[in-house]
Design a protein around this motif. Structure first.
Motif, mmCIF file in Angstrom:
data_model
loop_
_atom_site.group_PDB
_atom_site.id
_atom_site.type_symbol
_atom_site.label_atom_id
_atom_site.label_comp_id
_atom_site.label_asym_id
_atom_site.label_seq_id
_atom_site.Cartn_x
_atom_site.Cartn_y
_atom_site.Cartn_z
ATOM 1 N N PRO A 5 1.065 -20.496 44.731
ATOM 2 C CA PRO A 5 0.375 -19.680 43.735
ATOM 3 C C PRO A 5 -1.023 -20.206 43.482
ATOM 4 C CG PRO A 5 1.980 -21.105 42.687
ATOM 5 C CD PRO A 5 2.186 -21.236 44.162
ATOM 6 N N PRO A 6 -1.905 -19.387 42.937
ATOM 7 C CA PRO A 6 -3.277 -19.831 42.675
ATOM 8 C C PRO A 6 -3.342 -21.068 41.806
ATOM 9 C CG PRO A 6 -3.102 -17.455 42.442
ATOM 10 C CD PRO A 6 -1.715 -17.970 42.620
ATOM 11 N N ALA A 7 -2.359 -21.279 40.924
ATOM 12 C CA ALA A 7 -2.402 -22.442 40.033
ATOM 13 C C ALA A 7 -2.324 -23.745 40.793
ATOM 14 C CB ALA A 7 -1.253 -22.381 39.024
ATOM 15 N N LEU A 8 -1.877 -23.718 42.069
ATOM 16 C CA LEU A 8 -1.787 -24.946 42.841
ATOM 17 C C LEU A 8 -3.010 -25.163 43.722
ATOM 18 C CD1 LEU A 8 1.947 -25.137 43.908
ATOM 19 C CD2 LEU A 8 0.792 -26.224 41.998
ATOM 20 N N THR A 9 -4.035 -24.349 43.558
ATOM 21 C CA THR A 9 -5.275 -24.580 44.277
ATOM 22 C C THR A 9 -5.894 -25.888 43.810
ATOM 23 O OG1 THR A 9 -5.654 -22.217 44.394
ATOM 24 C CG2 THR A 9 -7.555 -23.648 44.794
ATOM 25 N N PRO A 10 -6.248 -26.814 44.727
ATOM 26 C CA PRO A 10 -6.766 -28.103 44.287
ATOM 27 C C PRO A 10 -8.166 -27.985 43.712
ATOM 28 C CG PRO A 10 -6.922 -27.924 46.670
ATOM 29 C CD PRO A 10 -6.176 -26.713 46.190
ATOM 30 N N VAL A 11 -8.479 -28.863 42.771
ATOM 31 C CA VAL A 11 -9.826 -28.987 42.238
ATOM 32 C C VAL A 11 -10.301 -30.394 42.525
ATOM 33 C CG1 VAL A 11 -11.252 -29.011 40.179
ATOM 34 C CG2 VAL A 11 -9.480 -27.283 40.417
ATOM 35 N N LEU A 12 -11.388 -30.547 43.251
ATOM 36 C CA LEU A 12 -11.960 -31.848 43.535
ATOM 37 C C LEU A 12 -13.349 -31.903 42.920
ATOM 38 C CD1 LEU A 12 -11.044 -32.147 47.331
ATOM 39 C CD2 LEU A 12 -9.719 -32.898 45.364
ATOM 40 N N THR A 13 -13.717 -33.042 42.385
ATOM 41 C CA THR A 13 -15.021 -33.131 41.747
ATOM 42 C C THR A 13 -16.112 -33.296 42.789
ATOM 43 O OG1 THR A 13 -14.892 -35.512 41.533
ATOM 44 C CG2 THR A 13 -14.020 -34.226 39.710
ATOM 45 N N LEU A 14 -17.281 -32.731 42.514
ATOM 46 C CA LEU A 14 -18.431 -32.944 43.377
ATOM 47 C C LEU A 14 -18.829 -34.398 43.392
ATOM 48 C CD1 LEU A 14 -20.574 -29.814 42.440
ATOM 49 C CD2 LEU A 14 -19.179 -30.157 44.486
ATOM 50 N N ALA A 15 -18.640 -35.071 42.232
ATOM 51 C CA ALA A 15 -18.979 -36.493 42.176
ATOM 52 C C ALA A 15 -18.165 -37.274 43.176
ATOM 53 C CB ALA A 15 -18.747 -37.034 40.766
ATOM 54 N N CYS A 16 -16.906 -36.875 43.348
ATOM 55 C CA CYS A 16 -16.054 -37.570 44.321
ATOM 56 C C CYS A 16 -16.611 -37.402 45.720
ATOM 57 C CB CYS A 16 -14.628 -37.047 44.255
ATOM 58 S SG CYS A 16 -13.566 -37.708 45.552
ATOM 59 N N ALA A 17 -16.990 -36.174 46.056
ATOM 60 C CA ALA A 17 -17.508 -35.947 47.395
ATOM 61 C C ALA A 17 -18.765 -36.770 47.643
ATOM 62 C CB ALA A 17 -17.795 -34.457 47.588
ATOM 63 N N ALA A 18 -19.650 -36.808 46.642
ATOM 64 C CA ALA A 18 -20.866 -37.590 46.790
ATOM 65 C C ALA A 18 -20.556 -39.066 46.910
ATOM 66 C CB ALA A 18 -21.795 -37.339 45.600
ATOM 67 N N ARG A 35 -7.344 -36.511 53.658
ATOM 68 C CA ARG A 35 -7.494 -35.640 52.495
ATOM 69 C C ARG A 35 -6.541 -34.437 52.592
ATOM 70 N NH1 ARG A 35 -12.023 -35.681 49.344
ATOM 71 N NH2 ARG A 35 -13.334 -37.523 49.580
ATOM 72 N N ALA A 36 -6.460 -33.858 53.764
ATOM 73 C CA ALA A 36 -5.562 -32.718 53.947
ATOM 74 C C ALA A 36 -4.106 -33.139 53.758
ATOM 75 C CB ALA A 36 -5.773 -32.119 55.336
ATOM 76 N N ALA A 37 -3.778 -34.338 54.203
ATOM 77 C CA ALA A 37 -2.409 -34.833 54.043
ATOM 78 C C ALA A 37 -2.077 -35.063 52.572
ATOM 79 C CB ALA A 37 -2.223 -36.122 54.838
ATOM 80 N N ILE A 38 -3.039 -35.576 51.808
ATOM 81 C CA ILE A 38 -2.810 -35.758 50.368
ATOM 82 C C ILE A 38 -2.602 -34.408 49.697
ATOM 83 C CG2 ILE A 38 -3.897 -36.466 48.197
ATOM 84 C CD1 ILE A 38 -5.168 -38.787 49.726
ATOM 85 N N GLU A 39 -3.437 -33.427 50.068
ATOM 86 C CA GLU A 39 -3.285 -32.103 49.469
ATOM 87 C C GLU A 39 -1.912 -31.520 49.774
ATOM 88 O OE1 GLU A 39 -5.228 -27.642 49.708
ATOM 89 O OE2 GLU A 39 -6.472 -29.379 50.177
ATOM 90 N N ARG A 40 -1.439 -31.675 51.009
ATOM 91 C CA ARG A 40 -0.109 -31.171 51.363
ATOM 92 C C ARG A 40 0.968 -31.905 50.577
ATOM 93 N NH1 ARG A 40 -2.327 -31.345 56.603
ATOM 94 N NH2 ARG A 40 -1.232 -33.311 57.039
ATOM 95 N N ALA A 41 0.797 -33.223 50.425
ATOM 96 C CA ALA A 41 1.790 -34.003 49.687
ATOM 97 C C ALA A 41 1.871 -33.550 48.237
ATOM 98 C CB ALA A 41 1.446 -35.491 49.756
ATOM 99 N N VAL A 42 0.713 -33.339 47.609
ATOM 100 C CA VAL A 42 0.718 -32.961 46.196
ATOM 101 C C VAL A 42 1.268 -31.562 46.007
ATOM 102 C CG1 VAL A 42 -0.677 -32.604 44.135
ATOM 103 C CG2 VAL A 42 -1.206 -34.509 45.657
ATOM 104 N N THR A 43 0.751 -30.602 46.755
ATOM 105 C CA THR A 43 1.204 -29.219 46.564
ATOM 106 C C THR A 43 2.682 -29.078 46.902
ATOM 107 O OG1 THR A 43 0.392 -28.648 48.772
ATOM 108 C CG2 THR A 43 -1.067 -28.200 46.907
ATOM 109 N N GLY A 44 3.130 -29.773 47.945
ATOM 110 C CA GLY A 44 4.538 -29.712 48.301
ATOM 111 C C GLY A 44 5.426 -30.342 47.243
ATOM 112 N N THR A 45 5.007 -31.478 46.690
ATOM 113 C CA THR A 45 5.812 -32.157 45.673
ATOM 114 C C THR A 45 5.877 -31.343 44.386
ATOM 115 O OG1 THR A 45 5.245 -34.325 46.600
ATOM 116 C CG2 THR A 45 6.070 -34.277 44.334
#
Length: 475
Positions: A5-18, A35-45
């Motif tokens: 669902p849209p509520a599981l869309t990740p939000v990453l800070t721009l500060a983190c990317a910088a 990074r993709a593996a972490i996103e899969r782990a979080v959304t799946g969990t």
């Protein structure tokens, strides 16, 4: 295939990317694959556990290299963000321990002097030391051993009221002879810090720890309000419901803080780099204390030290009403993982800590499976589960606090969860019994044909002790 669902869309800070692009060459920022593996782990969990949201921060080579948030933070905050402070509860204890170490460095107190110097009315005050308060070896009974908000928490409380009610009860053991987790000990320790430091607890924490690190926590009670992450609860496999927080004061010093995962990560960086505190103070915090008979615990001052798979990590968890967190630091690898969630069920915080560690650290060898012990009130548990499947409990077998937990809505959810499952195929204990708050704690795995649960119990001592806690978690 399920679509998130849209509520599981990740939000990453721009500060983190910088930040990830600007770390020194010696550091190893996360790769796109990691990074993709972490996103899969979080959304799946989150999907597996039905936990509404998670906030994650990762430290590698002593640098903050990742922060992100997924899911629903509150009914009025449909998308979690990395800048929202989550309740870290008992992860706050390490800050209290650090403050007392600084006060000892100032010559204002000694961790090995009798508590009687400051609070002579505490039970065993002439034999208990601040070090024992911080290491959970004081013998003071725990005022909140439960995994739910018990009846008294509906009304506000002060630290002195907690001390008067629980700090003057008979000791559960002679100080220094046993390890038993005690929130009461941290309330007593923080009051000593206020008297020794000559200022309120929050003022001292801010001046000596938060401000030097540039972090901005909030008092936990202040975040039980609109605009902040909301805690959630679940009865067995029932609906996910907003949790009703405890009244003000109940987590003072025992679980004082709300902060972002990135702020807690900055504290982890200070630990890794031995900043803010002298190196020997960090060592004191991280060294498990020994009991009077010479045996070693796994707990130091405000943190635990545990080894697994050939690695050692400094860690602590936190639980408040509707929130669970886990914070782990691998000193030798200069790596840390922080996971904050807004649910007091599901175990997402532990699962994600381990899954993310497997991504950002070299692969760990497999851990042998635990051999289950089938002893411990299993027949009575079957009777309780059968009653819950009918939406009932026998009040005579439950303490007033446990009866307070089983409100009509809880009983209805338990009935809906269990009534179609039939009898359990197996009930097995998953760890040895332990003592806390005057109760005997036990943990079980309960297996039905179509569902598995984890069962967490506390009971009065003795074969026929009443249940103080009886909570099923979907596994």
């Amino acid at each position: 295939m399920l679509r998130l669902p849209p509520a599981l869309t990740p939000v990453l800070t721009l500060a983190c990317a910088a930040l990830c692009l600007s770390v020194p060459a010696a550091a190893q920022p996360l790769t796109p694959a990691e990074r993709a593996a972490i996103e899969r782990a979080v959304t799946g969990t989150l999907r597996e556990t039905r936990v509404p949201s998670a906030q994650v921060a990762v430290v590698r080579d002593g640098q903050l290299v990742f922060e992100g948030a997924w899911g629903k933070a509150a009914e009025t905050i449909p998308q979690a963000r990395p800048d929202l402070p989550y309740q870290i509860a008992s992860n706050s204890k390490q800050f209290i321990a650090a403050l007392l170490l600084l006060l000892e460095n100032d010559g204002r107190l000694s961790l090995d002097e009798p508590v009687a110097r400051w609070l002579p009315d505490i039970s065993g005050a002439d034999r208990i030391t601040p070090r024992q308060l911080l290491s959970h070896t004081s013998g003071l009974p725990d005022y909140w051993p439960h995994d739910f908000a018990f009846a008294a928490t509906a009304e506000p409380v002060t630290p002195d009221q907690i001390i008067a009610r629980w700090g003057r009860q008979p000791l559960e053991f002679e100080p220094g002879t046993r390890w038993e987790y005690s929130n009461t000990g941290y309330v007593v320790a923080a009051r000593i810090a206020e008297m020794a430091g000559g200022a309120p607890l929050w003022q001292q924490l801010d001046q000596r720890l938060f401000a030097p690190l540039g972090i901005k926590p909030l008092p936990l009670d202040d975040t039980n309000a609109a605009g902040f992450p909301q805690g959630y609860h679940r009865y067995a496999t029932g609906p996910v419901r907003p949790a009703r927080p405890a009244a003000r004061g109940w987590l003072w010093a025992a679980g004082e803080l709300s902060m972002t995962a990135a702020d807690l990560a900055r504290w982890n960086i200070a630990r890794i780099n031995r900043q803010v505190l002298p190196p020997e103070d960090w060592e004191q915090m991280e060294t498990p204390v020994r009991l009077a008979d010479g045996s070693r615990t796994t707990y130091g001052l405000g943190v635990a030290r545990r080894s697994a798979g050939g690695r050692t990590r400094i860690e602590h968890g936190g639980e408040s009403v509707g929130f669970l967190s886990q914070n782990a630091v691998w000193l030798d690898q200069r790596t840390a993982v922080t996971v904050l969630t807004n649910a007091d069920y599901g175990g997402a915080e532990n699962a994600l800590t381990n899954r993310i560690a497997a991504i950002v650290l070299p692969k760990l060898p497999p851990v042998p499976a635990r051999v289950a012990d089938t002893g411990g009130r299993v027949d009575e548990i079957r009777h309780v589960l059968a009653a819950l499947a009918a939406g009932q409990i026998d009040p005579a077998r439950f303490t007033p606090n446990a009866q307070y937990y089983f409100i009509p809505g809880a009983l209805a959810d338990y009935r809906a969860s269990l009534s179609t499952l039939g009898a359990p195929l197996s009930i097995s204990s998953t760890r040895s019994p332990w003592l806390r708050g005057g109760f005997v704690g036990r943990a079980y795995s309960v297996r039905y044909k179509a569902q598995r649960f984890r069962l967490s119990t506390y009971a009065e001592p003795g074969e026929n002790g009443r249940w103080e806690q009886f909570i099923l978690y979907a596994d």
